[in-house]
Every structure is written in C-alpha cells, then in structure tokens.
Design an enzyme around this catalytic site. Structure first.
Site, PDB file in Angstrom:
ATOM      1  N   ASP A  35      -8.794   0.972   6.480  1.00 14.28           N
ATOM      2  CA  ASP A  35      -7.854   0.788   7.586  1.00 14.28           C
ATOM      3  C   ASP A  35      -8.427   1.355   8.888  1.00 14.28           C
ATOM      4  O   ASP A  35      -8.602   0.653   9.880  1.00 14.28           O
ATOM      5  CB  ASP A  35      -6.512   1.464   7.244  1.00 14.28           C
ATOM      6  CG  ASP A  35      -5.448   1.143   8.276  1.00 14.28           C
ATOM      7  OD1 ASP A  35      -5.703   0.308   9.157  1.00 14.28           O
ATOM      8  OD2 ASP A  35      -4.352   1.728   8.220  1.00 14.28           O
ATOM      9  N   HIS A  58      -7.570   9.877   4.003  1.00 13.08           N
ATOM     10  CA  HIS A  58      -7.194   8.850   4.983  1.00 13.08           C
ATOM     11  C   HIS A  58      -7.486   9.313   6.406  1.00 13.08           C
ATOM     12  O   HIS A  58      -7.236  10.466   6.736  1.00 13.08           O
ATOM     13  CB  HIS A  58      -5.699   8.545   4.879  1.00 13.08           C
ATOM     14  CG  HIS A  58      -5.287   7.960   3.566  1.00 13.08           C
ATOM     15  ND1 HIS A  58      -4.575   8.665   2.627  1.00 13.08           N
ATOM     16  CD2 HIS A  58      -5.492   6.740   3.044  1.00 13.08           C
ATOM     17  CE1 HIS A  58      -4.349   7.884   1.579  1.00 13.08           C
ATOM     18  NE2 HIS A  58      -4.898   6.708   1.799  1.00 13.08           N
ATOM     19  N   ASN A  94     -10.197   0.565  -0.103  1.00 17.62           N
ATOM     20  CA  ASN A  94      -9.234   0.462   0.996  1.00 17.62           C
ATOM     21  C   ASN A  94      -9.838   0.875   2.333  1.00 17.62           C
ATOM     22  O   ASN A  94     -10.384   1.978   2.463  1.00 17.62           O
ATOM     23  CB  ASN A  94      -8.052   1.402   0.725  1.00 17.62           C
ATOM     24  CG  ASN A  94      -7.147   0.916  -0.386  1.00 17.62           C
ATOM     25  OD1 ASN A  94      -7.493  -0.008  -1.113  1.00 17.62           O
ATOM     26  ND2 ASN A  94      -5.992   1.532  -0.505  1.00 17.62           N
ATOM     27  N   ASP A 107       3.037   4.947  -5.325  1.00 18.70           N
ATOM     28  CA  ASP A 107       2.317   6.206  -5.131  1.00 18.70           C
ATOM     29  C   ASP A 107       3.211   7.377  -5.535  1.00 18.70           C
ATOM     30  O   ASP A 107       4.021   7.864  -4.751  1.00 18.70           O
ATOM     31  CB  ASP A 107       1.877   6.331  -3.669  1.00 18.70           C
ATOM     32  CG  ASP A 107       1.119   7.628  -3.392  1.00 18.70           C
ATOM     33  OD1 ASP A 107       1.013   8.469  -4.310  1.00 18.70           O
ATOM     34  OD2 ASP A 107       0.651   7.805  -2.252  1.00 18.70           O
ATOM     35  N   ASP A 142       0.859  -1.198   0.000  1.00 14.99           N
ATOM     36  CA  ASP A 142       0.000   0.000   0.000  1.00 14.99           C
ATOM     37  C   ASP A 142       0.895   1.248   0.000  1.00 14.99           C
ATOM     38  O   ASP A 142       1.806   1.360   0.832  1.00 14.99           O
ATOM     39  CB  ASP A 142      -0.865  -0.056   1.275  1.00 14.99           C
ATOM     40  CG  ASP A 142      -1.956   0.993   1.316  1.00 14.99           C
ATOM     41  OD1 ASP A 142      -2.418   1.409   0.247  1.00 14.99           O
ATOM     42  OD2 ASP A 142      -2.365   1.363   2.439  1.00 14.99           O
ATOM     43  N   HIS A 145      -9.433   5.017  -2.016  1.00 11.67           N
ATOM     44  CA  HIS A 145      -8.699   5.030  -0.730  1.00 11.67           C
ATOM     45  C   HIS A 145      -9.520   5.826   0.286  1.00 11.67           C
ATOM     46  O   HIS A 145     -10.455   6.538  -0.071  1.00 11.67           O
ATOM     47  CB  HIS A 145      -7.336   5.701  -0.917  1.00 11.67           C
ATOM     48  CG  HIS A 145      -6.328   4.824  -1.590  1.00 11.67           C
ATOM     49  ND1 HIS A 145      -5.150   4.430  -0.985  1.00 11.67           N
ATOM     50  CD2 HIS A 145      -6.324   4.264  -2.818  1.00 11.67           C
ATOM     51  CE1 HIS A 145      -4.476   3.659  -1.817  1.00 11.67           C
ATOM     52  NE2 HIS A 145      -5.157   3.549  -2.944  1.00 11.67           N
ATOM     53  N   GLY A 146      -9.111   5.713   1.560  1.00 14.05           N
ATOM     54  CA  GLY A 146      -9.753   6.508   2.600  1.00 14.05           C
ATOM     55  C   GLY A 146     -11.240   6.228   2.714  1.00 14.05           C
ATOM     56  O   GLY A 146     -12.041   7.128   2.952  1.00 14.05           O
TER      57      GLY A 146
HETATM   58  O1  G3H Z   1      -2.778   4.783   3.757  1.00 20.52           O
HETATM   59  C1  G3H Z   1      -2.382   4.698   4.901  1.00 20.52           C
HETATM   60  C2  G3H Z   1      -2.883   3.622   5.787  1.00 20.52           C
HETATM   61  O2  G3H Z   1      -4.092   3.948   6.424  1.00 20.52           O
HETATM   62  C3  G3H Z   1      -1.881   3.133   6.782  1.00 20.52           C
HETATM   63  O3  G3H Z   1      -1.036   4.057   7.322  1.00 20.52           O
HETATM   64  O4  G3H Z   1       1.454   3.871   7.516  1.00 20.52           O
HETATM   65  O5  G3H Z   1       0.052   4.434   9.514  1.00 20.52           O
HETATM   66  O6  G3H Z   1       0.031   2.143   8.592  1.00 20.52           O
HETATM   67  P1  G3H Z   1       0.196   3.620   8.277  1.00 20.52           P
HETATM   68  P1  13P Z   2      -8.712   4.700   5.801  1.00 18.58           P
HETATM   69  O1  13P Z   2      -7.721   4.499   6.919  1.00 18.58           O
HETATM   70  O2  13P Z   2      -9.257   6.068   5.796  1.00 18.58           O
HETATM   71  O3  13P Z   2      -9.711   3.616   5.789  1.00 18.58           O
HETATM   72  O4  13P Z   2      -7.863   4.584   4.432  1.00 18.58           O
HETATM   73  C1  13P Z   2      -7.201   3.395   4.133  1.00 18.58           C
HETATM   74  C2  13P Z   2      -6.361   3.532   2.914  1.00 18.58           C
HETATM   75  O5  13P Z   2      -6.682   4.231   1.973  1.00 18.58           O
HETATM   76  C3  13P Z   2      -5.126   2.756   2.869  1.00 18.58           C
HETATM   77  O6  13P Z   2      -4.389   2.999   1.706  1.00 18.58           O
HETATM   78 ZN    ZN Z   3      -4.518   4.931   0.916  1.00 17.44          ZN
END
Ligand code: G3H
Ligand code: 13P
Ligand code: ZN
Length: 284
Positions: free
Chosen positions: A232, A180, A230, A104, A82, A208-209
């Site tokens: 997270d 995000h 996506n 990216d 990612d 994303h996000g």
């Molecule tokens: O796109 C970002 C993800 O939500 C993860 O971010 O580098 O804190 O794991 P991270």
């Molecule tokens: P969120 O954390 O907002 O769900 O976004 C996840 C994401 O885009 C990871 O690349």
């Molecule tokens: Zn992302």
C-alpha cells in the site's frame, strides 16, 4: 472476467512457487492503475479494500469500481477485504460480491482468534469465498516499540500449525519482522521462523507491510513460502509524488484529469515492478 477466489490464485502460486501482489485500492484511478498493470504483465492480481478505503469510498463504490475494471480484464482478479474487524463486516463484504475476506483477530488471545476466525471461515466457505487469518501482530512502523517487544509479537510456528488446522483458513498472515507504513531503517526479516512456519503449515503464507522491504528480502521470502504480498505505502508514495510534481511544475493546471492521470501512470509503474519482483508476471 468474473472475480476469482483467493484460494484459486494462491493454489496456482504455490504450484508455480511465486507470490501474487495484493494492492490496496481506494478510488477509480488506483483501481485502474492496478488492473492495467496486471493486464500489461499478464499477472493474476488481488485488489484489497482496507478499513480506510471502506470509510473513504464506501463499500458500494469500491465493489462497483473493481467490478467494472474486472469485467473488461482478461486476468484473474480477486476482490479481498483487508484487515476485516468483525463477523458482520466480513459478511457485508461477501454479500456485496467480495470473493475473499481477511479476518484480523491478531489482537485477541489465541483461543478467541481461533474461535472468531473459524466462524468467519465457515460462512465464507459456504458462500464459495476464501478467508485469510492473521496470527502474531504486524503493527505499524509508527508504533514506538523496542526490538524485544516486536519479537514477542512474531508468529509462533506451533501456534500457526494449530491455528490453520482449527480455523481452516485459506491463507495465513504472519509476523516475521515487517510493519505497515514507511520504515525508519531497513526491516530485518526472520527467515528461519518463516521456514519453520512454512514446514508446519500447508496454507499459503501472507506478507503484510511489504512496502520498503528490500528486493532481496522479498525474493528470499517468496523462496521461503510467501504467496501473497501486500503493498500500500509505496503506491501512495508514487501517486502523491506525481501529484506534487505536476502541481508544482504546472501551477495553472485546473483539470483534475491532468493531475490524477499521470499519478495513475506513476502508480502503475510501481505495481508492475512489484509484480516482476514477486514472479507472478505471465502467470495469468
Ligand atoms: O493495512 C493497512 C493498509 O495499509 C491501509 O490502511 O486503513 O489507512 O487504508 P488504511
Ligand atoms: P504497506 O502499506 O506497508 O505496504 O502494508 C500494506 C498492508 O499490509 C496492507 O494490509
Ligand atoms: Zn496489512
């Protein structure tokens, strides 16, 4: 089942007009939550490792844990990088067995983004893997930017067409109003832009996000051509909420398994709900 490529699962998603969930994995419990959800819902699934995940767990652990989970699973699993930051990092992931990488290059000029992404795409394809590119800036909900500034970062449909034609990416992440992290208000998506991009670009589109985006907007995005979504933040929230609750309710509990086990189950429920929303259940 051995890992499959992103191209494979997104080609099927395009045919079936649904989206596949891409969930961020950082440790064993998270990997288990995602894979168990996919098994129970009979859904193809993408596990992705972010920059933070690679720093926290290390590429060796992440690969080994996801490989162990996929080996005993009967649904298609993609191991994806990612927001890859460099050619070197994407190559390292491919050498470790990732079947898909995101490069990216969204903070570069269009010409530089195309040149860098194309280079990664050539090698990824030669190694039998897939690549996701990004055009437009998705950013974070914590970024203090105005609506006008945010709109200026949205993906330009004509540039998207050029980007995909010249890089040969297998999927394209686009900026249409998501960010995000946890939203302060309700995100408003530019669906007209999504339609315009989808009409010009044959590659599957990526959102994303997506945590905190209302269900109706997600359904509309899938109807408009989004094929990878996506998530997270909502996984983190579910896991942490459960940990807090157990620690508060059972302050004498000292067995990490009795804290992390229920947290994994809470996360699994969120993954399953997202899979149902994306329309990918029963497609494995
Ligand atoms: O796109 C970002 C993800 O939500 C993860 O971010 O580098 O804190 O794991 P991270
Ligand atoms: P969120 O954390 O907002 O769900 O976004 C996840 C994401 O885009 C990871 O690349
Ligand atoms: Zn992302």
């Amino acid at each position: 089942m051995p890992f499959v490529t992103l191209k494979e699962v997104l080609t099927a998603a395009e045919e079936g007009q649904y989206a596949v969930g891409a969930f961020n994995a950082n440790n064993m419990e998270i990997v288990q939550a995602i894979i168990e959800a996919a098994e129970e819902e009979r859904a193809p699934v993408i596990l992705q490792a972010s920059q933070g995940a690679l720093k926290y767990a290390g590429i060796g652990y992440i690969t080994a844990i996801v490989q162990a989970a996929a080996a005993s699973s009967t649904v298609p699993v993609v191991l994806h990088l990612d927001h890859g930051t460099s050619f070197e990092q994407t190559m390292q992931c491919l050498k470790h067995g990732f079947t898909s990488v995101m490069f990216d290059g969204s903070h570069y000029s269009l010409a530089e983004n195309i040149a860098l992404t194309r280079k990664v795409a050539e090698v990824a394809h030669a190694m039998g893997a897939s690549i996701e590119g990004e055009l437009g800036r998705i950013g974070g909900t914590e970024d203090d930017i105005s609506v006008a500034e945010r709109d200026a970062f949205f993906t330009d449909p004509a540039e998207a067409q050029q980007f995909v034609a010249e890089t040969k990416v297998d999927a394209l992440a686009i900026a249409i109003g998501t960010a995000h992290g946890p939203y302060k208000g309700e995100p408003v998506l530019d669906f007209a832009r999504l339609t315009d991009i989808n009409d010009r670009v044959a590659a599957p589109l990526v959102l994303h996000g997506a945590s905190g985006v209302p269900d109706d907007s997600i359904r509309k995005a899938v109807a408009g051509g989004i094929r990878k979504i996506n998530i997270d933040t909502e996984l983190r929230q579910a896991f942490t909420r459960a940990v807090r609750q157990i620690v508060q309710e059972k302050p004498a509990e000292i067995d990490p398994r009795k804290i992390l086990g229920p947290a994994k189950e809470a996360m699994k429920e969120v993954v399953k709900a997202k899979m149902r929303l994306f329309g990918c259940c029963g497609k494995a």
